[in-house]
Write a protein that holds these residues in place. Structure first.
Motif, PDB file in Angstrom:
ATOM      1  N   GLY A   4       0.764  -1.229  -0.069  1.00 30.10           N
ATOM      2  CA  GLY A   4       0.157   0.056   0.218  1.00 30.10           C
ATOM      3  C   GLY A   4       0.966   1.352  -0.041  1.00 30.10           C
ATOM      4  O   GLY A   4       0.467   2.006  -0.785  1.00 30.10           O
ATOM      5  N   LEU A   5       1.890   1.174   0.784  1.00 33.04           N
ATOM      6  CA  LEU A   5       2.826   2.338   0.966  1.00 33.04           C
ATOM      7  C   LEU A   5       3.649   2.593  -0.593  1.00 33.04           C
ATOM      8  O   LEU A   5       3.603   3.509  -0.927  1.00 33.04           O
ATOM      9  N   ALA A   6       3.965   1.315  -0.967  1.00 31.33           N
ATOM     10  CA  ALA A   6       4.624   1.388  -2.566  1.00 31.33           C
ATOM     11  C   ALA A   6       3.643   1.897  -3.458  1.00 31.33           C
ATOM     12  O   ALA A   6       4.213   2.776  -4.264  1.00 31.33           O
ATOM     13  N   ALA A   7       2.394   1.514  -3.236  1.00 34.47           N
ATOM     14  CA  ALA A   7       1.528   2.281  -4.240  1.00 34.47           C
ATOM     15  C   ALA A   7       1.327   3.853  -4.212  1.00 34.47           C
ATOM     16  O   ALA A   7       1.514   4.582  -5.462  1.00 34.47           O
ATOM     17  N   LYS A   8       1.378   4.103  -2.857  1.00 31.67           N
ATOM     18  CA  LYS A   8       1.403   5.358  -2.780  1.00 31.67           C
ATOM     19  C   LYS A   8       2.636   6.422  -3.133  1.00 31.67           C
ATOM     20  O   LYS A   8       2.494   7.549  -3.731  1.00 31.67           O
ATOM     21  N   VAL A   9       3.819   5.756  -2.867  1.00 29.13           N
ATOM     22  CA  VAL A   9       5.166   6.424  -3.378  1.00 29.13           C
ATOM     23  C   VAL A   9       4.827   6.545  -4.855  1.00 29.13           C
ATOM     24  O   VAL A   9       5.461   7.323  -5.449  1.00 29.13           O
ATOM     25  N   HIS A  10       4.595   5.317  -5.674  1.00 28.44           N
ATOM     26  CA  HIS A  10       4.582   5.151  -7.098  1.00 28.44           C
ATOM     27  C   HIS A  10       3.628   6.373  -7.646  1.00 28.44           C
ATOM     28  O   HIS A  10       3.774   7.038  -8.440  1.00 28.44           O
ATOM     29  N   HIS A  11       2.450   6.536  -7.004  1.00 30.29           N
ATOM     30  CA  HIS A  11       1.431   7.607  -7.323  1.00 30.29           C
ATOM     31  C   HIS A  11       2.159   9.003  -7.274  1.00 30.29           C
ATOM     32  O   HIS A  11       1.964   9.741  -8.059  1.00 30.29           O
ATOM     33  N   ARG A  12       2.796   9.273  -5.960  1.00 26.32           N
ATOM     34  CA  ARG A  12       3.673  10.522  -5.834  1.00 26.32           C
ATOM     35  C   ARG A  12       4.550  10.704  -7.054  1.00 26.32           C
ATOM     36  O   ARG A  12       4.878  11.815  -7.482  1.00 26.32           O
ATOM     37  N   ALA A  14       4.635   9.319  -9.931  1.00 27.15           N
ATOM     38  CA  ALA A  14       3.652   9.567 -11.213  1.00 27.15           C
ATOM     39  C   ALA A  14       3.505  11.117 -11.323  1.00 27.15           C
ATOM     40  O   ALA A  14       3.383  11.826 -12.500  1.00 27.15           O
ATOM     41  N   ALA A  15       2.743  11.565 -10.113  1.00 28.73           N
ATOM     42  CA  ALA A  15       2.425  12.978 -10.269  1.00 28.73           C
ATOM     43  C   ALA A  15       3.535  13.992 -10.616  1.00 28.73           C
ATOM     44  O   ALA A  15       3.163  15.050 -10.985  1.00 28.73           O
ATOM     45  N   ILE A  16       4.868  13.778  -9.845  1.00 27.61           N
ATOM     46  CA  ILE A  16       6.058  14.364 -10.029  1.00 27.61           C
ATOM     47  C   ILE A  16       6.266  14.719 -11.484  1.00 27.61           C
ATOM     48  O   ILE A  16       6.597  15.667 -12.201  1.00 27.61           O
ATOM     49  N   TYR A  17       6.439  13.270 -11.956  1.00 26.25           N
ATOM     50  CA  TYR A  17       6.963  13.152 -13.420  1.00 26.25           C
ATOM     51  C   TYR A  17       5.787  13.956 -14.382  1.00 26.25           C
ATOM     52  O   TYR A  17       6.296  14.436 -15.193  1.00 26.25           O
ATOM     53  N   PHE A  18       4.545  13.764 -14.104  1.00 23.98           N
ATOM     54  CA  PHE A  18       3.400  14.280 -14.951  1.00 23.98           C
ATOM     55  C   PHE A  18       3.869  15.965 -14.832  1.00 23.98           C
ATOM     56  O   PHE A  18       3.926  16.680 -15.771  1.00 23.98           O
ATOM     57  N   GLU A  19       4.123  16.445 -13.775  1.00 24.49           N
ATOM     58  CA  GLU A  19       4.256  18.116 -13.568  1.00 24.49           C
ATOM     59  C   GLU A  19       5.441  18.314 -14.301  1.00 24.49           C
ATOM     60  O   GLU A  19       5.657  19.316 -15.087  1.00 24.49           O
ATOM     61  N   LEU A  20       6.711  17.580 -14.452  1.00 24.78           N
ATOM     62  CA  LEU A  20       7.709  17.730 -15.043  1.00 24.78           C
ATOM     63  C   LEU A  20       7.422  17.718 -16.766  1.00 24.78           C
ATOM     64  O   LEU A  20       7.936  18.518 -17.508  1.00 24.78           O
ATOM     65  N   ALA A  21       6.651  16.794 -17.142  1.00 22.60           N
ATOM     66  CA  ALA A  21       6.128  16.602 -18.326  1.00 22.60           C
ATOM     67  C   ALA A  21       5.326  17.746 -18.827  1.00 22.60           C
ATOM     68  O   ALA A  21       5.525  18.395 -20.144  1.00 22.60           O
ATOM     69  N   TYR A  22       4.582  18.175 -17.821  1.00 22.85           N
ATOM     70  CA  TYR A  22       3.564  19.381 -18.419  1.00 22.85           C
ATOM     71  C   TYR A  22       4.465  20.566 -18.674  1.00 22.85           C
ATOM     72  O   TYR A  22       4.173  21.276 -19.563  1.00 22.85           O
ATOM     73  N   SER A  33       8.278   8.319 -17.800  1.00 20.83           N
ATOM     74  CA  SER A  33       8.489   7.798 -16.567  1.00 20.83           C
ATOM     75  C   SER A  33       7.107   7.960 -15.697  1.00 20.83           C
ATOM     76  O   SER A  33       6.975   7.033 -14.966  1.00 20.83           O
ATOM     77  N   ALA A  34       6.314   9.006 -16.010  1.00 19.88           N
ATOM     78  CA  ALA A  34       5.255   9.142 -15.479  1.00 19.88           C
ATOM     79  C   ALA A  34       4.180   7.713 -15.526  1.00 19.88           C
ATOM     80  O   ALA A  34       3.600   7.317 -14.782  1.00 19.88           O
ATOM     81  N   HIS A  35       4.270   7.348 -17.016  1.00 13.26           N
ATOM     82  CA  HIS A  35       3.394   6.202 -17.453  1.00 13.26           C
ATOM     83  C   HIS A  35       3.871   4.993 -16.573  1.00 13.26           C
ATOM     84  O   HIS A  35       3.118   4.155 -16.022  1.00 13.26           O
ATOM     85  N   HIS A  36       5.349   4.825 -16.497  1.00 17.49           N
ATOM     86  CA  HIS A  36       5.925   3.772 -15.861  1.00 17.49           C
ATOM     87  C   HIS A  36       5.495   3.661 -14.317  1.00 17.49           C
ATOM     88  O   HIS A  36       4.883   2.505 -13.807  1.00 17.49           O
ATOM     89  N   TYR A  37       5.477   4.820 -13.634  1.00 14.92           N
ATOM     90  CA  TYR A  37       4.768   4.911 -12.055  1.00 14.92           C
ATOM     91  C   TYR A  37       3.280   4.610 -12.138  1.00 14.92           C
ATOM     92  O   TYR A  37       3.020   4.236 -11.175  1.00 14.92           O
TER      93      TYR A  37
END
Length: 134
Positions: A4-12, A14-22, A33-37
């Motif tokens: 559960g913690l791993a999923a939350k870390v991966h979600h975060r 993904a969100a960070i890489y999305f912001e970088l991609a944006y 990287s965002a798709h990967h996470y």
């Protein structure tokens, strides 16, 4: 690490890489990287049972597809997120509604964004969150 913690870390992540991609749309590395996470969250989801996390991750994926100008895939991911939310949640989640509304607006789906806002308003009233404040 707890799945559960791993999923939350991966979600975060993904969100960070999305912001970088944006902010750097020419960089496929950030999008990949965002798709990967996002995929990592989906792999861990079956262990966590956190439906809000899964739906929020689908919203990130939808937004990624918007960046790649693939509105059909984006819309599909957003509808899947909304379906998960409607199936599993008993009370409104403000951040989910906010994120989903923003992406609908980016897609130019203004009627859907308005419908979502009105649904959120109705659900908040039904759950006594805003009675007396409106």
């Amino acid at each position: 690490m707890d799945s559960g913690l791993a999923a939350k870390v991966h979600h975060r992540l993904a969100a960070i890489y999305f912001e970088l991609a944006y902010h750097n749309p020419e960089s496929e590395v950030f999008i990949d990287s965002a798709h990967h996470y996002c995929l990592k969250v989906m792999q861990n989801h079956r262990f966590t049972g956190d439906h809000n996390l899964r739906a929020s991750t689908l919203i990130i994926e939808g937004a990624l597809y918007l960046l790649q100008e693939n509105s059909q895939k984006a819309e599909s991911k957003l509808l899947e997120a909304l379906q998960i939310y409607n199936q599993h949640n008993k009370k409104p989640d403000m951040s989910l509604y906010g994120n989903l509304s923003k992406v609908w607006i980016q897609l130019g789906k203004f009627d859907e964004a308005l419908t979502l806002a009105l649904r959120f308003y109705d659900e908040m009233l039904m759950n006594d969150h805003l009675i007396g404040l409106i």
